[in-house]
Scaffold this motif. Structure first.
Motif, PDB file in Angstrom:
ATOM      1  N   SER A   1       0.603  -0.651  -0.139  1.00 24.72           N
ATOM      2  CA  SER A   1       0.410   0.450  -0.118  1.00 24.72           C
ATOM      3  C   SER A   1       0.819   0.931  -0.267  1.00 24.72           C
ATOM      4  O   SER A   1       0.539   2.166  -0.456  1.00 24.72           O
ATOM      5  CB  SER A   1      -1.089   0.298   1.351  1.00 24.72           C
ATOM      6  OG  SER A   1      -0.690   0.093   2.310  1.00 24.72           O
TER       7      SER A   1
ATOM      8  N   ASP B   1      -8.988   5.354   1.733  1.00 28.42           N
ATOM      9  CA  ASP B   1      -9.180   4.489   2.352  1.00 28.42           C
ATOM     10  C   ASP B   1     -10.178   4.942   3.569  1.00 28.42           C
ATOM     11  O   ASP B   1      -9.582   4.700   4.731  1.00 28.42           O
ATOM     12  CB  ASP B   1      -7.909   3.602   3.595  1.00 28.42           C
ATOM     13  CG  ASP B   1      -6.950   3.953   4.024  1.00 28.42           C
ATOM     14  OD1 ASP B   1      -6.365   3.800   4.547  1.00 28.42           O
ATOM     15  OD2 ASP B   1      -7.016   5.617   4.323  1.00 28.42           O
TER      16      ASP B   1
ATOM     17  N   MET C   1      -9.183   8.131   5.191  1.00 24.23           N
ATOM     18  CA  MET C   1      -8.354   8.239   6.855  1.00 24.23           C
ATOM     19  C   MET C   1      -7.898   9.434   5.751  1.00 24.23           C
ATOM     20  O   MET C   1      -6.779   9.878   5.359  1.00 24.23           O
ATOM     21  CB  MET C   1      -6.848   7.428   6.787  1.00 24.23           C
ATOM     22  CG  MET C   1      -7.682   6.189   7.198  1.00 24.23           C
ATOM     23  SD  MET C   1      -8.683   6.738   9.281  1.00 24.23           S
ATOM     24  CE  MET C   1      -6.988   7.496  10.233  1.00 24.23           C
TER      25      MET C   1
ATOM     26  N   GLN D   1      -8.534  14.210  11.430  1.00 28.50           N
ATOM     27  CA  GLN D   1      -8.791  13.446  12.127  1.00 28.50           C
ATOM     28  C   GLN D   1      -9.653  14.550  13.411  1.00 28.50           C
ATOM     29  O   GLN D   1      -9.272  14.814  15.105  1.00 28.50           O
ATOM     30  CB  GLN D   1      -7.363  12.978  13.415  1.00 28.50           C
ATOM     31  CG  GLN D   1      -7.178  12.225  12.508  1.00 28.50           C
ATOM     32  CD  GLN D   1      -5.911  11.407  13.300  1.00 28.50           C
ATOM     33  OE1 GLN D   1      -4.346  11.608  13.331  1.00 28.50           O
ATOM     34  NE2 GLN D   1      -6.211  10.632  14.250  1.00 28.50           N
TER      35      GLN D   1
ATOM     36  N   GLU E   1     -10.826   9.800  16.026  1.00 34.98           N
ATOM     37  CA  GLU E   1     -11.345   8.836  15.943  1.00 34.98           C
ATOM     38  C   GLU E   1     -10.626   7.459  15.323  1.00 34.98           C
ATOM     39  O   GLU E   1     -10.998   6.534  14.874  1.00 34.98           O
ATOM     40  CB  GLU E   1     -11.601   9.277  14.121  1.00 34.98           C
ATOM     41  CG  GLU E   1     -12.368  10.246  13.639  1.00 34.98           C
ATOM     42  CD  GLU E   1     -12.258  10.738  12.327  1.00 34.98           C
ATOM     43  OE1 GLU E   1     -10.981  10.625  11.569  1.00 34.98           O
ATOM     44  OE2 GLU E   1     -13.098  11.072  11.477  1.00 34.98           O
ATOM     45  N   THR E   2      -9.609   7.022  16.278  1.00 32.44           N
ATOM     46  CA  THR E   2      -9.313   6.487  16.403  1.00 32.44           C
ATOM     47  C   THR E   2      -9.054   5.970  17.728  1.00 32.44           C
ATOM     48  O   THR E   2      -9.588   6.862  18.716  1.00 32.44           O
ATOM     49  CB  THR E   2      -7.591   6.135  15.623  1.00 32.44           C
ATOM     50  OG1 THR E   2      -6.824   7.841  16.058  1.00 32.44           O
ATOM     51  CG2 THR E   2      -7.437   6.774  14.428  1.00 32.44           C
TER      52      THR E   2
ATOM     53  N   GLU F   1      -3.327   2.174  12.053  1.00 33.78           N
ATOM     54  CA  GLU F   1      -3.881   1.941  10.284  1.00 33.78           C
ATOM     55  C   GLU F   1      -5.255   1.559  10.020  1.00 33.78           C
ATOM     56  O   GLU F   1      -5.440   1.057   9.379  1.00 33.78           O
ATOM     57  CB  GLU F   1      -3.474   0.151  10.725  1.00 33.78           C
ATOM     58  CG  GLU F   1      -1.871  -0.066  10.753  1.00 33.78           C
ATOM     59  CD  GLU F   1      -1.156  -0.058   8.949  1.00 33.78           C
ATOM     60  OE1 GLU F   1      -2.111  -0.086   8.018  1.00 33.78           O
ATOM     61  OE2 GLU F   1      -0.589   0.702   9.217  1.00 33.78           O
ATOM     62  N   SER F   2      -5.983   1.811  10.920  1.00 31.50           N
ATOM     63  CA  SER F   2      -7.295   1.767  11.459  1.00 31.50           C
ATOM     64  C   SER F   2      -7.912   3.225  12.448  1.00 31.50           C
ATOM     65  O   SER F   2      -7.857   3.269  12.928  1.00 31.50           O
ATOM     66  CB  SER F   2      -7.827   0.376  11.419  1.00 31.50           C
ATOM     67  OG  SER F   2      -7.741   0.009  13.248  1.00 31.50           O
ATOM     68  N   LYS F   3      -9.122   2.997  11.434  1.00 34.79           N
ATOM     69  CA  LYS F   3     -10.616   3.962  13.060  1.00 34.79           C
ATOM     70  C   LYS F   3     -11.160   2.950  13.514  1.00 34.79           C
ATOM     71  O   LYS F   3     -10.332   1.998  13.727  1.00 34.79           O
ATOM     72  CB  LYS F   3     -11.166   4.848  11.923  1.00 34.79           C
ATOM     73  CG  LYS F   3     -11.142   5.225  10.993  1.00 34.79           C
ATOM     74  CD  LYS F   3     -11.743   6.101   9.591  1.00 34.79           C
ATOM     75  CE  LYS F   3     -11.730   7.306   9.639  1.00 34.79           C
ATOM     76  NZ  LYS F   3     -12.940   7.954   8.518  1.00 34.79           N
TER      77      LYS F   3
ATOM     78  N   THR G   1     -13.818   1.380  15.571  1.00 31.57           N
ATOM     79  CA  THR G   1     -15.065   0.890  15.454  1.00 31.57           C
ATOM     80  C   THR G   1     -16.280   1.465  16.003  1.00 31.57           C
ATOM     81  O   THR G   1     -16.663   2.046  17.064  1.00 31.57           O
ATOM     82  CB  THR G   1     -14.739  -0.850  15.811  1.00 31.57           C
ATOM     83  OG1 THR G   1     -14.440  -1.008  17.150  1.00 31.57           O
ATOM     84  CG2 THR G   1     -13.297  -1.328  15.479  1.00 31.57           C
TER      85      THR G   1
ATOM     86  N   GLY H   1     -11.708  -0.582  22.031  1.00 30.43           N
ATOM     87  CA  GLY H   1     -10.386  -1.150  21.760  1.00 30.43           C
ATOM     88  C   GLY H   1      -9.065  -1.870  22.137  1.00 30.43           C
ATOM     89  O   GLY H   1      -9.358  -1.362  23.453  1.00 30.43           O
TER      90      GLY H   1
END
Length: 314
Positions: A27, A37, A39, A122, A245-246, A266-268, A270, A275
């Motif tokens: 990526s 993606d 972000m 963000q 957001e993370t 790597e990800s937001k 959920t 988390g």
């Protein structure tokens, strides 16, 4: 689950982690090939001169500004007050010590006028940072903007010494619209300044009863990954709350020149809003040597900031 059980599970996931790293490399290699993606607007510096030839190109994280050549490398470090026609302006060259204070500034655009249009990054239109020359006193704020484009950052008490303040934002107007920028200026805080030595590099640290462990090896100018694990009393923590957001926000500053980098999650967060205990970040730190990392995460409505030193290979 105790720590032994958690570590056993962690070992069994190493093959998956290696696969994820390969996907990450692919990526990042596609940087400037377009695509997104979700972000949007995430760029806080740390890109190398090889990151791409076009500031408008996408790399899977919309709005990331890579620039090109030596100028891009310098700009991505966040050590300049001006980039691409945008300039960080302030009449405050010094600030008082020992009590809360305010730092006021504007960002002017290529037309020379105060910029009032900003895109959220963000969830915030402006991320403002302050840190002393010895990489102590870290503050990360989200100031308010007046109608005329003047921002006011409410700083906690500062210790005497030389400080650098950073404005991280995505212009909503002008030739750089949609491309993230990090601009900075220096300020002096009067008084007897006794610099603290930089803590030695370490894989883990403790804050507010939480143990934060960072795994991964980074090489200067090369994309890499870090895995952050959060535990408490020997048990993995899986109730991290969303923050910007993370589940964690990771910022780094280079020892010596205070170069700035944001290590992207790597990800937001959920939809269930819980988390951890493992969080993945990717980063490209531009220079070898020691970097001071600041990991911010939230539990029970309280924001925690863990600090540790990471050595980046040349």
């Amino acid at each position: 689950m105790n720590v032994k059980q958690f570590l056993d599970q962690k070992k069994s996931r190493r093959a998956l982690t290696a696969g994820a790293a390969a996907v990450l490399s692919l990526s990042l290699a596609a940087c400037s090939s377009g695509g997104g993606d979700g972000m949007a607007g995430m760029h806080h510096g740390g890109a190398s001169a090889s990151a791409g030839a076009s500031a408008s190109a996408g790399d899977g994280m919309a709005g990331m500004d890579h620039g090109s050549g030596a100028d891009a490398t310098a700009a991505s470090d966040g050590l300049s007050a001006e980039q691409g026609g945008y300039r960080l302006n302030s009449g405050q060259a010094s600030l008082p010590a020992g009590s809360p204070t305010e730092y006021r500034f504007t960002v002017t655009g290529p037309d020379g006028k105060a910029l009032t249009a900003f895109e959220p990054e963000q969830t915030k239109q402006m991320h403002f940072y302050a840190i002393r020359s010895d990489l102590s006193g870290f503050q990360h704020l989200h100031p308010q903007m007046a109608a005329d484009g003047t921002w006011t950052a409410p700083l906690a008490a500062l210790q005497p010494g030389d400080w650098r303040v950073y404005a991280s934002f995505v212009p909503g107007a002008g030739s750089g619209k949609g491309n993230g920028l990090v601009l900075s200026r220096t300020v002096t805080v009067a008084g007897d300044a006794a610099e603290a030595p930089l803590p030695a590099a370490a894989a883990s640290t403790t804050v507010d009863g939480y143990t934060v462990t960072v795994e991964g090896v980074l090489r200067a100018g090369t994309a890499g990954g870090l895995t952050v694990t959060v535990s408490r009393d020997g048990n993995p923590v899986a109730d991290l709350q969303p923050y910007l957001e993370t589940y964690a926000h990771l910022t780094a500053f280079h020892a010596g020149d205070q170069a700035f980098a944001h290590l992207h999650p790597e990800s937001k967060a959920t939809p269930d809003g819980r988390g951890g205990p493992m969080l993945a970040f990717h980063a490209e730190l531009s220079k070898p040597g020691d970097w001071r990392l600041f990991l911010q995460f939230q539990t029970g409505g309280t924001l925690h900031t863990a600090e540790l030193t990471l050595t980046v290979r040349g």
